[in-house]
Design an enzyme around this catalytic site. Structure first.
Site: not given
Length: 289
Positions: A143, A156
């Site tokens: 990400s 996360y």
């Protein structure tokens, strides 16, 4: 084009589901995995199987729970018993959103179990066979948040930063053995990922924030306008397909799939990081005889 046999976790929804169908429709053999194929994900699993049957696709659905090492090793053993794997796409992910201190340890660990430790276990299960053949691709979906951390997503963000560092280290280790460890960096997309996130439930701790306790919810509301400006959801599965179908020598280490302005910022970070890595590798290289 050489057709590949591909193991693709995280196919119950989002990028994994779309990538599985795209790859199968291009002639690849896809082992689409998800957890709970006979319970909560039974309808999705049955729909994928029905599509494969109606379109004549080489796509099978298998059950893997990335939070359970035994599930991973058992499934991989069964897969390898029926033939070699050319590609593993580590795509599955679990997220959380809210004030960092209000998450309990179990919630943070659950993100690491799926996003990081599950990947390590899966890679360890497939690497011996890939090394023996001298070929294989381990593709890790990270990400842009690994480099541009967002508020209220600390757990996360940390899992993706860990995964990205691990994947590049693995790349340096196994590339000389014929196996590639590569990274795909997605930005923000309007998928159903947000529907699967969990939120901190320590209400007593949240209450101490007073009016600020509502800040994460207000930020989520603002994501709608941001997502409307992002590339189409198909951009990431398309990038996965392109990367897999490239000749190994032509595959980049870290392709980025993100819209502006975040994509440009991460691209700059990637350039600096790549230059620093090259400099470090040159400095560590043994002297010529």
């Amino acid at each position: 084009m050489t057709f590949q046999r591909i193991l693709l976790p995280g196919c119950s929804s989002g990028f994994g589901h779309d990538a599985a169908l795209r790859l199968a429709r291009r002639g690849h053999t896809v082992l689409a995995s998800m957890r709970h194929t006979t319970t909560t994900n039974a309808a999705v699993a049955d729909a994928l199987r029905a599509t494969a049957t109606s379109e004549g696709l080489a796509l099978a659905v298998i059950d893997i729970d990335l939070s359970d090492p035994r599930s991973i090793t058992h499934a991989v053993s069964a897969v390898l018993a029926t033939g070699p794997l050319d590609v593993v796409v580590n795509n599955a992910g679990l997220g959380g959103f809210g004030w960092s201190e209000a998450f309990d340890d179990a919630q943070i660990r659950s993100m690491f179990d799926v996003n990081f430790f599950g990947v390590l276990t899966l890679n360890r299960a497939v690497l011996p066979a890939m090394r023996a053949r001298g070929s294989g691709l381990l593709l890790h979906v990270t990400s842009i948040l690994a480099h541009l951390p967002a508020r209220f997503m600390s757990g996360y963000n940390a899992t993706k930063a860990a995964l990205e560092s691990y994947a590049e280290s693995l790349h340096l280790e196994v590339a000389p053995l014929g196996v590639q460890s590569l990274i795909v960096q997605p930005g923000f997309f309007a998928t159903d990922f947000g529907q699967n996130m969990f939120f901190p439930d320590d209400r007593a701790r949240l209450a101490t924030y007073g009016e600020a306790a509502s800040a994460p919810g207000l930020m989520l509301e603002g994501f709608g306008a941001l997502l409307s400006q992002m590339p189409p959801v198909s951009a990431l599965p398309d990038a996965m397909v392109r990367l897999i179908e490239l000749a190994p020598a032509d595959r980049p280490l870290r392709p980025l799939v993100s819209g502006a302005p975040h994509g440009a910022l991460v691209a700059r970070i990637n350039e600096v990081q790549a230059a620093a890595t090259r400099e470090r590798q040159q400095a560590m290289a043994p002297p010529a005889p």
